[in-house]
Enzyme design. Structure first.
Site, mmCIF file in Angstrom:
data_model
loop_
_atom_site.group_PDB
_atom_site.id
_atom_site.type_symbol
_atom_site.label_atom_id
_atom_site.label_comp_id
_atom_site.label_asym_id
_atom_site.label_seq_id
_atom_site.Cartn_x
_atom_site.Cartn_y
_atom_site.Cartn_z
ATOM 1 N N GLY A 100 39.244 47.973 41.462
ATOM 2 C CA GLY A 100 40.380 48.561 40.746
ATOM 3 C C GLY A 100 41.530 49.021 40.504
ATOM 4 N N GLY A 101 42.251 49.669 40.472
ATOM 5 C CA GLY A 101 44.049 49.601 39.936
ATOM 6 C C GLY A 101 44.182 48.959 41.557
ATOM 7 N N GLY A 116 56.600 21.012 16.575
ATOM 8 C CA GLY A 116 57.225 22.530 17.471
ATOM 9 C C GLY A 116 56.891 21.408 18.935
ATOM 10 N N ALA A 117 55.862 20.856 19.754
ATOM 11 C CA ALA A 117 55.577 21.363 20.291
ATOM 12 C C ALA A 117 56.627 20.150 21.354
ATOM 13 C CB ALA A 117 54.081 20.408 20.870
HETATM 14 C C1 HXC Z 1 37.795 54.910 51.753
HETATM 15 C C2 HXC Z 1 36.264 53.499 51.251
HETATM 16 C C3 HXC Z 1 36.483 52.603 50.235
HETATM 17 C C4 HXC Z 1 37.443 53.668 50.072
HETATM 18 C C5 HXC Z 1 35.173 51.405 51.249
HETATM 19 N N1 HXC Z 1 35.326 52.629 52.438
HETATM 20 N N2 HXC Z 1 36.317 51.532 49.982
HETATM 21 N N3 HXC Z 1 36.706 54.552 52.438
HETATM 22 N N4 HXC Z 1 38.147 54.906 50.502
HETATM 23 N N5 HXC Z 1 37.744 53.408 48.561
HETATM 24 C C6 HXC Z 1 34.303 52.401 53.217
HETATM 25 C C7 HXC Z 1 33.024 52.709 53.131
HETATM 26 O O1 HXC Z 1 33.020 54.127 53.105
HETATM 27 C C8 HXC Z 1 32.507 51.796 54.894
HETATM 28 O O2 HXC Z 1 32.375 53.289 55.502
HETATM 29 C C9 HXC Z 1 33.485 51.272 54.904
HETATM 30 O O3 HXC Z 1 35.384 51.174 54.243
HETATM 31 C C10 HXC Z 1 33.022 49.818 54.392
HETATM 32 O O4 HXC Z 1 32.306 49.706 53.200
HETATM 33 P P1 HXC Z 1 31.051 49.310 52.723
HETATM 34 O O5 HXC Z 1 30.101 50.214 51.418
HETATM 35 O O6 HXC Z 1 30.160 49.828 54.079
HETATM 36 O O7 HXC Z 1 31.603 47.585 52.125
HETATM 37 P P2 HXC Z 1 30.791 46.783 51.573
HETATM 38 O O8 HXC Z 1 28.612 47.104 51.392
HETATM 39 O O9 HXC Z 1 31.285 45.582 52.119
HETATM 40 O O10 HXC Z 1 31.272 47.347 49.950
HETATM 41 C C11 HXC Z 1 33.082 47.540 49.575
HETATM 42 C C12 HXC Z 1 32.889 47.811 48.634
HETATM 43 C C13 HXC Z 1 32.804 49.194 48.228
HETATM 44 C C14 HXC Z 1 32.371 46.593 47.529
HETATM 45 C C15 HXC Z 1 34.420 47.810 48.681
HETATM 46 O O11 HXC Z 1 33.340 49.561 49.296
HETATM 47 C C16 HXC Z 1 33.253 49.624 47.362
HETATM 48 O O12 HXC Z 1 32.790 49.788 45.950
HETATM 49 N N6 HXC Z 1 34.079 50.392 47.337
HETATM 50 C C17 HXC Z 1 34.830 51.461 46.590
HETATM 51 C C18 HXC Z 1 35.726 50.525 45.692
HETATM 52 C C19 HXC Z 1 37.027 51.479 44.867
HETATM 53 O O13 HXC Z 1 36.198 51.619 43.520
HETATM 54 N N7 HXC Z 1 37.400 51.469 45.372
HETATM 55 C C20 HXC Z 1 38.778 52.151 44.878
HETATM 56 C C21 HXC Z 1 39.344 51.655 43.649
HETATM 57 S S1 HXC Z 1 40.330 52.500 42.381
HETATM 58 P P3 HXC Z 1 31.944 53.492 57.560
HETATM 59 O O14 HXC Z 1 32.131 54.457 57.311
HETATM 60 O O15 HXC Z 1 30.557 53.317 55.997
HETATM 61 O O16 HXC Z 1 32.330 52.178 57.271
HETATM 62 C C22 HXC Z 1 41.733 52.651 43.225
HETATM 63 C C23 HXC Z 1 42.978 52.783 42.648
HETATM 64 C C24 HXC Z 1 44.391 52.027 43.083
HETATM 65 O O17 HXC Z 1 41.914 51.938 44.338
HETATM 66 C C25 HXC Z 1 44.890 53.377 41.677
HETATM 67 C C26 HXC Z 1 46.655 52.120 41.268
HETATM 68 C C27 HXC Z 1 46.417 52.563 40.067
#
Ligand code: HXC
Length: 518
Positions: A173-174, A408-409
Site C-alpha cells: 500500500g502507501g 547528444g550523448a
Molecule cells: C493491523 C495487521 C496488518 C495491518 C497484518 N496484520 N497487516 N494488523 N494492520 N495493516 C496482522 C494480521 O491481522 C495478523 O494478526 C498478523 O498481522 C500477521 O498477518 P498475516 O496476514 O497472518 O500474515 P501473512 O499471511 O504473512 O500476510 C502478510 C500480509 C497481510 C500480506 C502483509 O497481512 C496483509 O495483506 N496485510 C495488509 C496489507 C495492507 O494492505 N496494508 C495496508 C496498506 S495501506 P494475527 O493476530 O492474526 O497474528 C497503508 C497506508 C499507508 O499502509 C499510507 C501511507 C500513505
C-alpha cells in the site's frame, strides 16, 4: 531505600516481560518463513555491543473505534535506536512482524519519527529494516498521519544524511512510499515484496492471477521497476552487504566519505587498459573490465546492476577515496542511453553530488535509443534528467571517452561545456555529431541512390569518415576535451585530476530549487 527497592522490582519485572515478548515461539514463526527476527537483524547490523535501544517500553495507543484488537505489547512492534556500524554512528529501526504484523500505529510511527529527527540532528545515516503489513487498520487515520510524518521527515533529511531502506518482509500500500523516498532500497529474494496494490486487488480489478513474488518480489524490483537497488539471496547477506555499502558513504552532507588504505596492487601505469577495446569498432566489450583496471582492487560496488544495464553505476575507491562511477556498457544494447538508463544515471549522480562523492564517467555511447516506444514513453523528458543531473552537480567531475561519443550523448555524458572538470580521451575515441553510418546516409543520400555499387561506396565513405571525423583529435585540437591519453596512464591521470580538484569550489546562484524535468 524502600521506595527505590519497589521501583527496582517494577523495573526488573518490565525487563522480564519484554524478554518474554521476544519468545522462541515468535522467533520460530519468523524463521519458518526464512526470515530473521527484528533483534537478529539489529545484532547483525551493528558492531557487537554498540546498539542502544530507545523507547523499548512504550505501549500502543488505544484504538478510536471498536474494530479488531490492538495487542498490548512493549515497543509497539518496532525496535529503534542507535549504535556503531564499522565504528560510525548509525540510527536504525527494525519492524517486528510478530507483533500485529509489524503494522504501523501512531506510537510505532512516533518512535520512528523520533530517531529520524535524532539522526538528522546528529548527522548520521538512518536505516529502516522494514517488515510490516503497513498502516495499522485498527488505529485508522492516526496511523496514516504517522506515515505522513515519517514521509515528511525523510524528505526533510534528503540530501543531508544517507537514508536506506531494507525490505525484509511485506511493504504494501502507501507504505511503499517510505522506502521509495529514501536514497537506496535493499531487498531479500523471495521473502520481501513491495506493491501499491496486492495480488488480491489485481485479481479483483483486472482479473489477473499473480503471485506476491511475481508482482513485487526483489527480482522484479531490481530488474524491471528499478525500485530496488541491491538484492541478495538471504537476510544475512543483505545486511552484510549493507554494512559494506555504508563504508563508502560519508555520515552526512558536510563530511567527506571515509578514506581507506589502498593496497596499491592496481598500478598507476597499467598497460592492461590498452588491450580491452577491440580493434573492430562494432565489437562489444565489458566496461567493467575497464573499471576494475582503473579503481583500487576489489573496490567496485555496483549499484542497480540488473536495472537498465546499458549504463553501469557504482561506488569505487581510487587511492582509498570513494568515487561514483557512471559508465556506458557496450555489452548491452551497445551502451545506448534509454529511458531507464537515463533515470538510473541521473539519480545516482544526484546522490553522489549531495554527498561529496566525485564522479568518474567512462564514455562509450552511440546515442539515445531510437524508436516509437522510447519517443512515446518520453525519452526526451527522461534523457533531460541526465543532462540536468550532470550539469547541476558541483562535485569533481572527470570523463574518460573510451570509444563512441556521438551527438547528444557526447554532451550528456559530462562534457566540458556541461561543467565537466577534466575530459580525457583514449586514441580509440570517436567524437562526432553522429556515427559513420548515419552521417554517410544523410550527407551522401543522393550519391548512394545514384551509385551503381552503393554498398562499396558506403564502405569507402564510412572509412573516410572514420579517418577524418570520428576520432579524438579534432576535439583535442579545438579544446573540447583536455587531452588524448595513452589508456595505460588513465588511473594516474584521474588520480592527479582528483587531487587538483580537492578544493574545487563552485558558487551557485541562490534559488529555491531548480526545476528538474521529472
Ligand atoms: C493491523 C495487521 C496488518 C495491518 C497484518 N496484520 N497487516 N494488523 N494492520 N495493516 C496482522 C494480521 O491481522 C495478523 O494478526 C498478523 O498481522 C500477521 O498477518 P498475516 O496476514 O497472518 O500474515 P501473512 O499471511 O504473512 O500476510 C502478510 C500480509 C497481510 C500480506 C502483509 O497481512 C496483509 O495483506 N496485510 C495488509 C496489507 C495492507 O494492505 N496494508 C495496508 C496498506 S495501506 P494475527 O493476530 O492474526 O497474528 C497503508 C497506508 C499507508 O499502509 C499510507 C501511507 C500513505
Amino acid at each position: 531505600m524502600d521506595l527505590l527497592g519497589k521501583h527496582y522490582k517494577a523495573f526488573t519485572e518490565r525487563q522480564e516481560a519484554i524478554k518474554k515478548q521476544y519468545s522462541p515461539e515468535q522467533a520460530a514463526k519468523q524463521h519458518s518463513k526464512g526470515k530473521l527476527t527484528a533483534w537478529e537483524r539489529i545484532d547483525l547490523l551493528f558492531d557487537s555491543g554498540t546498539f542502544e535501544e530507545i523507547d523499548a517500553f512504550v505501549t500502543p495507543a488505544g484504538q478510536p473505534v471498536e474494530f479488531g484488537k490492538v495487542e498490548k505489547s512493549f515497543g509497539d512492534g518496532v525496535i529503534v535506536g542507535h549504535g556503531k556500524v564499522n565504528g560510525r554512528l548509525v540510527f536504525a529501526y527494525a519492524q517486528d512482524f510478530t507483533i500485529m504484523g509489524g503494522s504501523l500505529g501512531i506510537v510505532h510511527a512516533k518512535k520512528i519519527a523520533k530517531i529520524q529527527e535524532m539522526a538528522l540532528k546528529m548527522g548520521s545515516p538512518i536505516i529502516g529494516l522494514i517488515d510490516s503489513g503497513g498502516a495499522r487498520i485498527q488505529e485508522g487515520v492516526a496511523s496514516l498521519s504517522g506515515y505522513a510524518t515519517i514521509f515528511q521527515n525523510i524528505i526533510h533529511s534528503s540530501g543531508i544524511i544517507p537514508q536506506i531502506s531494507v525490505i525484509m518482509g511485506p511493504a504494501a500500500g502507501g507504505a511503499v512510499y517510505s522506502p521509495a523516498l529514501t536514497d537506496f532500497v535493499f531487498m531479500t529474494n523471495h521473502t520481501s515484496y513491495m506493491f501499491v496494490t496486492g495480488p488480491n486487488v489485481v485479481k479483483e480489478v483486472l482479473n489477473e492471477e499473480v503471485t506476491f513474488d511475481q508482482l513485487g518480489g526483489a527480482e522484479v524490483h531490481a530488474r524491471s521497476s528499478g525500485v530496488a537497488h541491491m538484492i541478495y539471496d538471504d537476510e544475512e547477506n543483505t545486511i552484510l552487504a549493507l554494512k559494506k555499502f555504508l563504508s563508502y558513504l560519508p555520515s552526512n552532507n558536510v563530511e567527506n566519505p571515509p578514506v581507506v588504505a589502498d593496497d596499491g596492487t592496481i598500478p598507476d601505469i597499467n598497460p592492461k587498459l590498452r588491450d580491452i577495446i577491440p580493434d573492430d569498432p562494432y565489437k562489444a566489450y565489458d566496461v567493467k573490465d575497464v573499471i576494475t583496471q582503473i579503481v583500487d582492487r576489489n573496490s567496485f560496488l555496483e549499484i542497480s546492476e540488473l536495472f537498465a544495464p546499458s549504463l553501469v553505476t557504482g561506488f569505487a575507491r581510487l587511492k582509498g577515496k570513494t568515487i561514483g562511477v557512471v559508465a556506458n556498457q557496450p555489452k548491452v544494447l551497445a551502451g545506448v542511453l534509454d529511458i531507464n538508463s537515463s533515470t538510473k544515471g541521473a539519480r545516482f549522480i544526484r546522490f553522489c553530488d549531495a554527498f561529496n562523492i566525485p564522479l568518474l564517467t567512462l564514455e562509450d555511447v552511440p546515442g539515445f535509443l531510437p524508436g516509437v516506444d522510447q519517443e512515446h514513453s518520453g525519452i526526451i523528458r527522461h534523457g533531460a534528467k541526465m543532462l540536468f543531473a550532470y550539469s547541476e552537480a558541483t562535485v569533481p567531475k572527470i570523463t574518460v571517452i573510451l570509444r563512441k561519443a556521438y551527438g547528444g550523448a557526447f554532451i550528456v555524458m559530462n562534457s566540458k561545456n556541461l561543467g565537466g572538470d577534466f575530459s580525457f580521451a583514449w586514441p580509440t575515441a570517436e567524437i562526432a555529431v553522429m556515427g559513420p553510418d548515419g552521417a554517410v546516409a544523410i550527407l551522401y543520400r543522393r550519391e548512394l541512390a545514384n551509385s551503381k555499387n552503393p554498398d562499396e561506396l558506403k564502405k569507402e565513405l564510412v572509412k573516410k569518415y572514420r579517418d577524418k571525423v570520428a576520432n579524438p583529435f579534432i576535439a583535442d585540437e579545438s579544446g573540447y576535451i583536455d587531452e588524448v591519453i595513452d589508456p595505460a596512464v588513465t588511473r594516474k591521470k584521474i588520480a592527479s585530476a582528483l587531487s587538483a580538484l580537492n578544493n574545487k569550489w563552485v558558487k551557485v546562484p541562490s534559488r529555491k530549487h531548480g526545476n528538474m524535468p521529472l
